[in-house]
Motif scaffolding. Structure first.
Motif, mmCIF file in Angstrom:
data_model
loop_
_atom_site.group_PDB
_atom_site.id
_atom_site.type_symbol
_atom_site.label_atom_id
_atom_site.label_comp_id
_atom_site.label_asym_id
_atom_site.label_seq_id
_atom_site.Cartn_x
_atom_site.Cartn_y
_atom_site.Cartn_z
ATOM 1 N N GLY A 183 -7.285 11.373 10.322
ATOM 2 C CA GLY A 183 -6.944 10.029 9.851
ATOM 3 C C GLY A 183 -5.537 9.940 9.286
ATOM 4 N N MET A 184 -5.222 10.826 8.366
ATOM 5 C CA MET A 184 -3.863 10.860 7.812
ATOM 6 C C MET A 184 -2.863 11.287 8.884
ATOM 7 N N ASN A 185 -3.248 12.267 9.693
ATOM 8 C CA ASN A 185 -2.334 12.727 10.748
ATOM 9 C C ASN A 185 -1.989 11.581 11.700
ATOM 10 N N ARG A 196 -12.015 9.672 -3.895
ATOM 11 C CA ARG A 196 -11.251 9.764 -2.659
ATOM 12 C C ARG A 196 -11.210 11.228 -2.255
ATOM 13 N N CYS A 237 0.380 6.707 4.273
ATOM 14 C CA CYS A 237 1.124 6.073 5.364
ATOM 15 C C CYS A 237 2.264 5.208 4.816
ATOM 16 N N ARG A 254 -4.219 15.605 -1.533
ATOM 17 C CA ARG A 254 -3.785 14.228 -1.287
ATOM 18 C C ARG A 254 -2.803 13.780 -2.373
ATOM 19 N N GLU A 258 1.980 -1.306 -4.687
ATOM 20 C CA GLU A 258 0.699 -0.592 -4.709
ATOM 21 C C GLU A 258 -0.224 -1.168 -5.775
ATOM 22 N N ARG A 259 -1.521 -1.233 -5.427
ATOM 23 C CA ARG A 259 -2.542 -1.770 -6.321
ATOM 24 C C ARG A 259 -2.819 -0.847 -7.514
ATOM 25 N N ARG A 260 -2.799 0.456 -7.254
ATOM 26 C CA ARG A 260 -3.170 1.415 -8.300
ATOM 27 C C ARG A 260 -2.004 1.690 -9.228
ATOM 28 N N CYS A 297 -2.547 -6.901 -3.807
ATOM 29 C CA CYS A 297 -2.293 -8.009 -2.881
ATOM 30 C C CYS A 297 -3.581 -8.833 -2.715
ATOM 31 N N GLY A 342 -10.398 15.565 11.113
ATOM 32 C CA GLY A 342 -9.293 15.796 10.174
ATOM 33 C C GLY A 342 -8.016 15.129 10.678
ATOM 34 N N LEU A 350 -6.994 17.437 2.148
ATOM 35 C CA LEU A 350 -7.031 16.986 3.541
ATOM 36 C C LEU A 350 -6.493 18.088 4.429
ATOM 37 N N ALA A 351 -6.879 18.025 5.711
ATOM 38 C CA ALA A 351 -6.312 18.955 6.684
ATOM 39 C C ALA A 351 -5.092 18.293 7.331
ATOM 40 N N GLY A 371 0.832 -1.205 0.000
ATOM 41 C CA GLY A 371 0.000 0.000 0.000
ATOM 42 C C GLY A 371 0.860 1.247 0.000
ATOM 43 N N ASP A 419 -4.697 3.429 8.214
ATOM 44 C CA ASP A 419 -6.116 3.062 8.155
ATOM 45 C C ASP A 419 -6.320 1.550 8.199
ATOM 46 N N ASP A 457 -2.334 -0.831 3.643
ATOM 47 C CA ASP A 457 -3.210 -0.852 2.473
ATOM 48 C C ASP A 457 -4.621 -0.371 2.805
HETATM 49 P P1 FAD Z 1 -4.848 5.023 2.144
HETATM 50 O O1 FAD Z 1 -4.584 6.468 2.003
HETATM 51 O O2 FAD Z 1 -6.197 4.506 1.961
HETATM 52 O O3 FAD Z 1 -3.777 4.221 1.344
HETATM 53 C C1 FAD Z 1 -3.847 2.830 1.176
HETATM 54 C C2 FAD Z 1 -3.134 2.473 -0.107
HETATM 55 O O4 FAD Z 1 -3.106 1.058 -0.225
HETATM 56 C C3 FAD Z 1 -3.839 3.013 -1.349
HETATM 57 O O5 FAD Z 1 -2.909 3.617 -2.197
HETATM 58 C C4 FAD Z 1 -4.473 1.770 -1.962
HETATM 59 O O6 FAD Z 1 -4.590 1.851 -3.366
HETATM 60 C C5 FAD Z 1 -3.475 0.697 -1.534
HETATM 61 N N1 FAD Z 1 -4.086 -0.644 -1.489
HETATM 62 C C6 FAD Z 1 -5.310 -0.968 -1.025
HETATM 63 N N2 FAD Z 1 -5.525 -2.286 -1.149
HETATM 64 C C7 FAD Z 1 -4.412 -2.806 -1.703
HETATM 65 C C8 FAD Z 1 -4.043 -4.121 -2.090
HETATM 66 N N3 FAD Z 1 -4.874 -5.158 -1.937
HETATM 67 N N4 FAD Z 1 -2.821 -4.315 -2.645
HETATM 68 C C9 FAD Z 1 -1.970 -3.270 -2.805
HETATM 69 N N5 FAD Z 1 -2.274 -1.992 -2.463
HETATM 70 C C10 FAD Z 1 -3.485 -1.772 -1.925
HETATM 71 N N6 FAD Z 1 -7.316 12.640 7.290
HETATM 72 C C11 FAD Z 1 -6.718 13.750 7.790
HETATM 73 O O7 FAD Z 1 -5.718 13.651 8.510
HETATM 74 N N7 FAD Z 1 -7.211 14.991 7.515
HETATM 75 C C12 FAD Z 1 -8.330 15.179 6.767
HETATM 76 O O8 FAD Z 1 -8.757 16.318 6.544
HETATM 77 C C13 FAD Z 1 -8.998 14.024 6.245
HETATM 78 N N8 FAD Z 1 -10.102 14.163 5.480
HETATM 79 C C14 FAD Z 1 -10.715 13.055 4.986
HETATM 80 C C15 FAD Z 1 -11.899 13.216 4.268
HETATM 81 C C16 FAD Z 1 -12.578 12.103 3.789
HETATM 82 C C17 FAD Z 1 -13.860 12.305 3.036
HETATM 83 C C18 FAD Z 1 -12.059 10.813 4.047
HETATM 84 C C19 FAD Z 1 -12.776 9.592 3.531
HETATM 85 C C20 FAD Z 1 -10.881 10.642 4.757
HETATM 86 C C21 FAD Z 1 -10.210 11.763 5.253
HETATM 87 N N9 FAD Z 1 -9.031 11.641 6.015
HETATM 88 C C22 FAD Z 1 -8.430 12.746 6.524
HETATM 89 C C23 FAD Z 1 -8.490 10.307 6.336
HETATM 90 C C24 FAD Z 1 -7.348 9.933 5.414
HETATM 91 O O9 FAD Z 1 -7.774 9.966 4.073
HETATM 92 C C25 FAD Z 1 -6.830 8.541 5.770
HETATM 93 O O10 FAD Z 1 -6.728 8.385 7.159
HETATM 94 C C26 FAD Z 1 -5.467 8.296 5.143
HETATM 95 O O11 FAD Z 1 -5.579 8.321 3.751
HETATM 96 C C27 FAD Z 1 -4.900 6.954 5.611
HETATM 97 O O12 FAD Z 1 -3.722 6.674 4.929
HETATM 98 P P2 FAD Z 1 -3.307 5.170 4.618
HETATM 99 O O13 FAD Z 1 -2.066 5.265 3.832
HETATM 100 O O14 FAD Z 1 -3.343 4.384 5.861
HETATM 101 O O15 FAD Z 1 -4.485 4.614 3.707
#
Ligand code: FAD
Length: 463
Positions: free
Chosen positions: A322-324, A51, A18, A111, A37-39, A136, A320, A55-56, A14, A310, A168
Motif C-alpha cells: 500500500g505505501m509502496n 495504525r 504519500c 511508519r 494535516e488533520r493530526r 478538511c 505489503g 511496514l514493509a 494529508g 490510499d 488524505d
Molecule cells: P495515510 O498513510 O493514511 O495518510 C493519510 C493522511 O491524511 C494521514 O496523516 C491522515 O491523518 C490525513 N488525513 C485524513 N483525513 C484528513 C482530513 N480530513 N484532513 C486533513 N488530513 C487528513 N503498506 C506497505 O507498503 N507495506 C506494508 O507492510 C503495509 N502494512 C500495512 C499494515 C496494515 C495493518 C495496514 C492497515 C496498512 C499497511 N500498509 C502497508 C498500507 C499503508 O499503511 C498505506 O497504503 C499508506 O499508509 C498509504 O499512505 P497515504 O499517505 O496514502 O495514506
C-alpha cells in the motif's frame, strides 16, 4: 488550455506517507506548496495507536525515496527481511527466502520514523509550508478551495490554491467531495474483508536483543487466521493478528475474556506466547482495524483536484504494497509532469490516472490473493515445493526467472498489472507441472525452467 507555471500554489491535503513525499517532490520542482494535516505534528505528539506501526518497504517505495534524494537517510531506518519465517503449530520453523537473488529483500521500517524523516526533509524548503491540526471538511472542486476545521479552536478556514492534491488516506475527505458532486459521474467501490486486524508486541529480550530471528518476516499461518511479526530497531517486533470479526470458531467477537485470549493463542501460536508477556493487556487495549479495498474513478475533478495514494486506491495489506504503491504514485505523477506538464493540469491528471489505475487495480487484486496465500497456502507442501523450485530458478538463472512475488515486489521497472498477469500464469504453470509429476521429476534444473517458461507462455497465449 491553462499552462502551469512554477509560481503556482499546490495545496496537498494529508501529510501521511504519500502526501509528505509528494509535497517534498513538488517543492523540489519549484512549486509553492501547502501541506495540511488533520493530526497533530507527530514529532511533538506520539500517536501510533490504531495504525500499523511498522511496514514493509520494498523497491517500488524506495524508487520514490530515491526520487527525492533521501535513500541514505531511509536506509538507516530499515531492517532487511530476507524471507518468510514460517511457524507451524508444533513450533517448527521453516525459512523461505523472498528471492533466490541475494540482493532482493524487503525492509521493516517504522511508519512514524519514516513520516518524521519526510516532514523534516520538507522543513528544508522555504516554499513548503506544513500545517497541523486542520481537518478538511469540504472541497470546492471547481475553484480549488478547501475548508478546514481547527482541532483546538474549532474555527473554520478556507484555503485557496491553483490545484489541490488529495492524499488524505482511505477515508479521504477530498474523495468524499468528489463522490458528493452532482457535476460528474463518480464511480466508487469499497469491499471489506470479514477479517480485521489487531496489533500486539514481542518486546525486546531481557538483554535488549531480539526474541526471534531479526531478519525475517515471521508468519504463523493457520488456514483461517494468522499472525505476522516484523522487527523494529529497538529489539521489539510488531505483531499483527488477522482474524474474523465474528461468525467463525475463533473471532474478535469470541475472544472476549483473558481466558479465551490465552487459550486461543496457546492453541494456535504456542511458540509466540512466551514472546508476548503482555499478551492479554495488549489485546484488550489495542483497537481492531478494518481491512478493505477501495477503487474509484475518475481520480480528478475539473483539472483542479486530483487524489492519489490510499485516497484513490486503498488495498488490504497482504502484499505489503500500500505505501509502496503510494510512493510509486509520486514517481509516476512526477514522470507525467515531465511528459505533459506543458499541456495543463487536466491533461496531467488524466494521463496520470490512465497510466496508473490499471496497476493500482492489479495490486488491489493481488493483495486479496495474497491474503489467502499467506494464511492458507504458505503451510501447504505443494506451495513450499513451488517456492523451493522458484528460489532455485532465481539463484541459478537470475536473469531468466522472477517469481510472482519477485515480479511484484522487486521488478519495479514493470507495472503491477504486467507482474500480475505473468505471475499468475507462472504459478498456474508450476502447480500444473508439479501436479502432473513433471516437476521436479528427473529433469535438470535448466530443463525444469524451460518446462515452466514454455507452460507459462502457453497459458499467456491461451488467455
Ligand atoms: P495515510 O498513510 O493514511 O495518510 C493519510 C493522511 O491524511 C494521514 O496523516 C491522515 O491523518 C490525513 N488525513 C485524513 N483525513 C484528513 C482530513 N480530513 N484532513 C486533513 N488530513 C487528513 N503498506 C506497505 O507498503 N507495506 C506494508 O507492510 C503495509 N502494512 C500495512 C499494515 C496494515 C495493518 C495496514 C492497515 C496498512 C499497511 N500498509 C502497508 C498500507 C499503508 O499503511 C498505506 O497504503 C499508506 O499508509 C498509504 O499512505 P497515504 O499517505 O496514502 O495514506
Amino acid at each position: 488550455m491553462t499552462k502551469m507555471s512554477k509560481q503556482e500554489h499546490i495545496l496537498i491535503i494529508g501529510a501521511g506517507l504519500c502526501g509528505s513525499l509528494l509535497a517534498l517532490r513538488m517543492a523540489q520542482r519549484g512549486y509553492k506548496v501547502t501541506l495540511i494535516e488533520r493530526r497533530p505534528d507527530l514529532r511533538e505528539v506520539h500517536q501510533d495507536a490504531g495504525r500499523s506501526i511498522n511496514l514493509a518497504l520494498s523497491d517500488r517505495g524506495l524508487k520514490g525515496i530515491k526520487l527525492v534524494g533521501l535513500e541514505d537517510r531511509v536506509r538507516e531506518l530499515c531492517i532487511p527481511m530476507n524471507g518468510r519465517m514460517l511457524h507451524d503449530k508444533e513450533s517448527n520453523t521453516l525459512f523461505s527466502p523472498y528471492s533466490g537473488r541475494t540482493d532482493e529483500f524487503i525492509n521493516s521500517i517504522s511508519r512514524t520514523d519514516l513520516n518524521i524523516m519526510l516532514l523534516n526533509a520538507a522543513d528544508e524548503y522555504d516554499t513548503l509550508q506544513v500545517l497541523f491540526n486542520q481537518s478538511c471538511s469540504d472541497v470546492d472542486l471547481k475553484n480549488a478551495t478547501a475548508t478546514f476545521v481547527d482541532y483546538h479552536t474549532k474555527e473554520e478556514q478556507t484555503i485557496a490554491a491553483d490545484i489541490i492534491l488529495g492524499t488524505d488516506g482511505a477515508g479521504s475527505a477530498v474523495r468524499k467531495s468528489m463522490y458528493m458532486s452532482r457535476d460528474f459521474l463518480f464511480s466508487f467501490s469499497q469491499d471489506y474483508l470479514g477479517h480485521g486486524y489487531k496489533e500486539l508486541t514481542f518486546p525486546p529480550a531481557e538483554d535488549g536483543g531480539y526474541r526471534t530471528e531479526k531478519n525475517a518476516l515471521h508468519i504463523w499461518p493457520r488456514g483461517r487466521d494468522m499472525i505476522i511479526a516484523l522487527p523494529n530497531l529497538d529489539g521489539s517486533f510488531t505483531v499483527t493478528l488477522f482474524i474474523d470479526y465474528e461468525d467463525a470458531p475463533d473471532s474478535f467477537a469470541s475472544l472476549n475474556s483473558p481466558e479465551a485470549i490465552t487459550e486461543y493463542f496457546t492453541r494456535q501460536f504456542p511458540d509466540a506466547v512466551p514472546m508476548m508477556p503482555d499478551l492479554v493487556k495488549d489485546y484488550e487495549e489495542n483497537p481492531v482495524g478494518p481491512l478493505g479495498t477501495i477503487k474509484c474513478h475518475p481520480w480528478n475533478a475539473f483539472g483542479k483536484v486530483c487524489i492519489m495514494g490510499d485516497a484513490a486506491h486503498a488495498i488490504v495489506p497482504f502484499y505489503g504494497q500500500g505505501m509502496n504503491a503510494s510512493f510509486e504514485d509520486v514517481v509516476v505523477f512526477d514522470e507525467t509532469l515531465d511528459k505533459f506538464g506543458d499541456q495543463g493540469w487536466e491533461k496531467v491528471f488524466k494521463e496520470f490516472e490512465k497510466t496508473r489505475k490499471p496497476d493500482t487495480d492489479a495490486i488491489a487484486d493481488l493483495a486479496v490473493d495474497n491474503f489467502h496465500e499467506m494464511k492458507e497456502h504458505t503451510a501447504h507442501p505443494m506451495f513450499q515445493e513451488k517456492r523451493k523450485l522458484e528460489t532455485a530458478f532465481e539463484k541459478e538463472f537470475p536473469e531468466e526467472y522472477y517469481s510472482k512475488y519477485s515480479l511484484v515486489t522487486f521488478k519495479e521497472e514493470i507495472g503491477y498489472r504486467e507482474a500480475m498477469i505473468r505471475g499468475r500464469a507462472q504459478n498456474k504453470a508450476i502447480l500444473n507441472l508439479l501436479d502432473d509429476g513433471v516437476l521436479p521429476g528427473t529433469l535438470s534444473r535448466k530443463q525444469q525452467l524451460e518446462a515452466v517458461l514454455k507452460a507459462t507462455n502457453d497459458i499467456l497465449h491461451d488467455d
